[in-house]
Every structure is written in C-alpha cells, then in structure tokens.
Write a protein that holds these residues in place. Structure first.
Motif, mmCIF file in Angstrom:
data_model
loop_
_atom_site.group_PDB
_atom_site.id
_atom_site.type_symbol
_atom_site.label_atom_id
_atom_site.label_comp_id
_atom_site.label_asym_id
_atom_site.label_seq_id
_atom_site.Cartn_x
_atom_site.Cartn_y
_atom_site.Cartn_z
ATOM 1 N N PHE A 98 -0.313 29.882 60.249
ATOM 2 C CA PHE A 98 -1.332 28.954 60.711
ATOM 3 C C PHE A 98 -2.128 29.540 61.867
ATOM 4 C CE2 PHE A 98 -2.510 25.271 63.427
ATOM 5 C CZ PHE A 98 -3.347 24.614 62.539
ATOM 6 N N PHE A 142 5.445 29.149 58.918
ATOM 7 C CA PHE A 142 4.205 28.384 58.761
ATOM 8 C C PHE A 142 3.354 28.474 60.031
ATOM 9 C CE2 PHE A 142 1.716 24.524 59.377
ATOM 10 C CZ PHE A 142 0.968 24.500 58.213
ATOM 11 N N TYR A 168 -4.290 32.511 60.728
ATOM 12 C CA TYR A 168 -5.471 32.105 59.961
ATOM 13 C C TYR A 168 -6.684 31.934 60.873
ATOM 14 C CZ TYR A 168 -8.531 29.394 56.914
ATOM 15 O OH TYR A 168 -9.601 28.948 56.176
#
Length: 279
Positions: free
Chosen positions: A136, A132, A139
């Motif tokens: 993250f 994750f 992104y």
C-alpha cells in the motif's frame, strides 16, 4: 533506501525469509504426513523455529527503523518542521512504517507460539497485514518518477500483494502446503527483485539505465518473469532436497519427530514409539 545498499538489505532479508519459510513448511508437511495417530502435539523443534523467526523479525524491524530514522540524512524522529512548514523525510518515515508492521508480525508470532490463548491463524493475519501495508505504501511511493523507475517498483507490488493474499489464505486454509510454499516463493521473488531494482537504479558498474526508454520497461517486465521462474525453481529444489534428506535420516520414511529424540527416554516410552511407527 536511495542507494544500492538500501535495496540490497531488505532484499537479502526477504530472500533469506523466503528460503527459511520453504524449509520450515517442507518439514511441517513431512511431519503432518508421517505423524503417528494419538500424537498430534507439535514437536518442540517447530516451536523453536517459530521463536527464532519471530525474534529475528522483531530484531530486523528494530534495526531497520533505527537506520531509517537516525542515519546522517534521516529525520531523527522529527515528522514535521514547524519553522519551514514542511514534512521531514517522509520516504524514511514510510520505510519505518513498513518495518514497524513486520515487527508487529514478529511479536504476534512469538505470542501465538508461546500461548494457546492466542487464536490460531493470528500470526498469518499479522503477516498478511504487514505485506499489505508494504504494498500500500509502495503504491503511493513512486508517483511522479521516471517511467522505468515507477514500473520496476510497480512490478514489486505483484510479489508483495500476492504474498499478502497467500498469507491471508493461510488464516482459513491451515496446513495447506501449496499455499504455504506459494507464499515463501513470493518472498524469494520479492527479495531477488529488490536486488534487481538496486542494479537498475544504482548500477555498480557499466552505463546507467535510460529511465525513459520504453525498451527498458519491456526488458524489466520480461526479467520479472525470469525472477519468478528462478523463485519457483528454488522452492522446488529445496522441497526435493529437504524431503530426500529427512527420508534418508529417518531410515525408511517413517514417523520422525525432528528434534524430539531424547537418549534418556525409558524403555516403555521407546516401545510406545516403535509401536506407533509400525502402525
């Protein structure tokens, strides 16, 4: 990471991890299906596999952080330049942060394998968090880049977040081979796609890609689907090969405790094993 090699190294790591996890999950699944009643203790062989995986994750993360920080153009552990009032090599710091969380996963895996005091599933939770964090940071890693550059990194997020969701499901759905193999498939996809990013942004030969052409965006989207198909095919081939080999080695597909055979066992122990196999 701003080079072909910078994408090939993490791509190779994720690809090897995906292949490794596929083999491990198939062996786990075979053992769970064929273990005899009364012997639920996990064989030492599987613990050794976890030790190897956890140790390699810690080592690879440490090397990754050192490379990101102390290459010639790296930040050398400096986060902020007070003289110029600016951040120092934030891209390297982001990569280091990604490596850090995979290192945490390796430590948690080692701890959960060595001690029963660690709650079951914490290692999967740590892996989900590592993925994750990777997604993250990625992104917000590609803003203000050319369309093709941004798009090809955005497609990577599909594999990263899917792998994170799969690892989180394993926290609550233990020993589900479909969820496990899906997660390993996402690692393989992530690994091959890192190579694809390297070839597109830093071609080793031939003309450079036009990062603003829409047709190129359409092609890499289709290419991502091809990578997914190859990853699924690899998982299916490994599953079939490992299952066939273990069945062949076991003689008749009975209860096999891999790595647990010991020539110094007493005759009474052998008799108990044979009796459980017949059951």
């Amino acid at each position: 990471m701003a080079s072909f090699g910078g994408h090939a190294i993490p791509g190779g790591f994720f690809l090897l991890l995906g292949l490794w996890l596929t083999v491990k999950y198939v062996l786990h699944h075979y053992w769970r299906r064929n273990k005899a009643k009364g012997r639920p203790v996990v064989p030492l062989f599987f613990k050794r596999m976890n030790y190897g995986e956890g140790g390699m994750a810690v080592f690879a993360s440490f090397v990754g952080i050192m490379v990101e920080q102390f290459v010639v153009s790296g930040p050398h552990a400096h986060l902020y330049d007070r003289e110029n009032n600016s951040w120092v090599k934030l891209m390297n710091w982001q990569h280091s942060t990604m490596y850090l969380f995979f290192g945490i996963y390796g430590i948690v895996l080692l701890a959960s394998t060595a001690s029963r005091l660690v709650p079951v599933g914490v290692d999967r939770l740590a892996l989900s968090m590592a993925l994750f964090v990777e997604g993250f940071l990625f992104y917000y890693h590609v803003h203000s880049r050319p369309p093709l550059d941004a798009h090809i990194h955005t497609l990577l997020l599909v594999a990263v977040f899917s792998g994170s969701a799969s690892a989180m499901l394993e926290v609550f759905m233990r020993d589900n081979v479909i969820v496990e193999l899906f997660g390993s498939c996402m690692f393989i996809l992530q690994g091959t796609w890192f190579y694809q990013i390297g070839f597109v942004l830093y071609p080793l030969s031939g003309p450079e890609w036009d990062l603003n052409q829409h047709d190129n965006v359409m092609f890499v989207t289709m290419c991502f689907c091809w990578h997914l198909a190859v990853a699924l095919l690899l998982v299916a081939c490994i599953y079939s090969t490992v299952w066939w080999m273990v069945n062949r080695l076991s003689g008749r597909g009975g209860d096999v405790e891999i790595g647990m055979r010991n020539t110094s066992k007493t005759s009474s122990q052998k008799a108990l094993l044979e009796a459980s196999d017949e059951e």
